[in-house]
Design an enzyme around this catalytic site. Structure first.
Site, PDB file in Angstrom:
ATOM      1  N   SER A  66      -1.561  -3.983   5.408  1.00  0.00           N
ATOM      2  CA  SER A  66      -1.933  -5.021   4.434  1.00  0.00           C
ATOM      3  C   SER A  66      -3.182  -5.762   4.901  1.00  0.00           C
ATOM      4  CB  SER A  66      -0.784  -6.012   4.267  1.00  0.00           C
ATOM      5  OG  SER A  66       0.372  -5.320   3.874  1.00  0.00           O
ATOM      6  N   HIS A  93       0.862  -1.189   0.000  1.00  0.00           N
ATOM      7  CA  HIS A  93       0.000   0.000   0.000  1.00  0.00           C
ATOM      8  C   HIS A  93       0.897   1.237   0.000  1.00  0.00           C
ATOM      9  CE1 HIS A  93       1.079   0.083   4.213  1.00  0.00           C
ATOM     10  NE2 HIS A  93       0.602  -1.136   4.364  1.00  0.00           N
ATOM     11  N   HIS A 135       4.103   1.411   2.140  1.00  0.00           N
ATOM     12  CA  HIS A 135       5.318   0.767   1.605  1.00  0.00           C
ATOM     13  C   HIS A 135       5.971   1.650   0.545  1.00  0.00           C
ATOM     14  CE1 HIS A 135       2.896  -2.915   2.834  1.00  0.00           C
ATOM     15  NE2 HIS A 135       4.030  -3.124   3.460  1.00  0.00           N
TER      16      HIS A 135
END
Ligand code: PAF
Length: 287
Positions: free
Chosen positions: A195, A41, A44
């Site tokens: 996540s 997402h 990151h």
């Protein structure tokens, strides 16, 4: 000096990525490393962006590490979006991606004799509720750092305790690797990006935001003096919304020791772990 590979190069073998980095004679101090478990997402991507700004070579990895899951169901249900992940990393300008299978990371099997001495840090919060979790995190990050040998390791602040654990592990074993901690990325309503959010249905997604609301409540209410009442009210709020709370804690931001009585001079962090149905989420906020 920039590396500029135009296209991201994907490696599946530890030996190959190590050799590639060595043969290019890339000095450790210009290598940035972003380890992930995939299901990427914007959080990151922000780590990759930070590395791109600082380092000549940005290396990412995707490996869902079984040894850090204390709950088999959580491991089995961990989201996987590998094609999309590769696309996101490439678009973000990641130079090399390490995408190993289980035997590349654990050639001798996942059982290990190595015990990381994490002391007090492992006995509280995530360490207490997820036995063995941080040993697994250290095991995989130790192996990854040995392969990549970066000068900078990028981590997200959402995993506050993990950042502290990895600081402790790397201080001894990888003194040449600096840990860079990036701020938590949030959805517009405040939910910390994770996540595991991909596992939430519409209704659960609405409940998940209550965790960051509870943290904001704690931040707003924290004063000098006893904190038990604030913690209890935050917990009751989450329980009333239907979440199952593992902990609501207010701790010393540098040691993670719980703080009962706020002297007003110690930097504090509030940390929450709670389940929305069977999805366990964590978040934290500096107060
Ligand atoms: O934070 C994570 O995604 C994981 O714990 C890490 C650091 C990639 C190790 O598996």
């Amino acid at each position: 000096l920039t590396f500029n590979t135009l296209k991201m190069i994907i490696f599946k073998k530890a030996e190959d990525i190590s050799r590639f980095i060595r043969e290019k004679s890339v000095a450790a101090n210009i290598i940035g490393f972003v380890p992930t478990m995939g299901a990427l997402h914007a959080g990151h991507v922000s780590l990759v962006d930070m590395s791109k700004h600082t380092d000549a070579l940005t290396v990412g990895s995707i490996f869902v590490n079984p040894t850090q899951f204390n709950d088999k169901k959580d491991f089995d249900k961990y989201p996987s979006t590998i094609e999309k992940d590769i696309d996101m990393l490439e678009k973000a300008g990641c130079d090399l991606l390490f995408l190993p299978g289980l035997t590349e990371i654990y050639p001798g099997g996942t059982k290990t004799e190595t015990h990381y001495d994490l002391g007090y840090l492992e006995t509280i919060l995530e360490g207490k509720y997820r036995p063995g979790h941080f040993q697994g995190v250290c095991q995989v990050v130790d192996r990854l750092l040995d392969i990549v040998q970066p000068g900078r390791l990028y981590l997200g602040k959402k995993d506050y305790q993990q950042c502290m654990v990895l600081k402790k592990m790397t201080a001894i074993k990888y003194p040449n690797t600096a840990i860079i901690i990036a701020p938590t990325m949030r959805e517009p309503d405040g939910l910390a990006m994770s996540s595991r959010n991909m596992r939430l249905n519409e209704e659960e997604r609405k409940l998940a935001v209550k965790i960051s609301s509870a943290l904001s409540f704690i931040k707003k209410e924290t004063r000098k003096g006893y904190l038990e009442d604030i913690k209890e009210r935050a917990k009751q709020y989450l329980v009333a919304e239907g979440l199952k709370v593992d902990y609501v804690e207010i701790a010393n931001a540098s040691t993670l020791e719980p703080v009962e009585n706020n002297n007003g001079n110690t930097p504090l962090v509030a940390l929450i772990a709670a389940f929305v149905n069977d999805v366990r989420l964590i978040d934290n906020m500096l107060l």
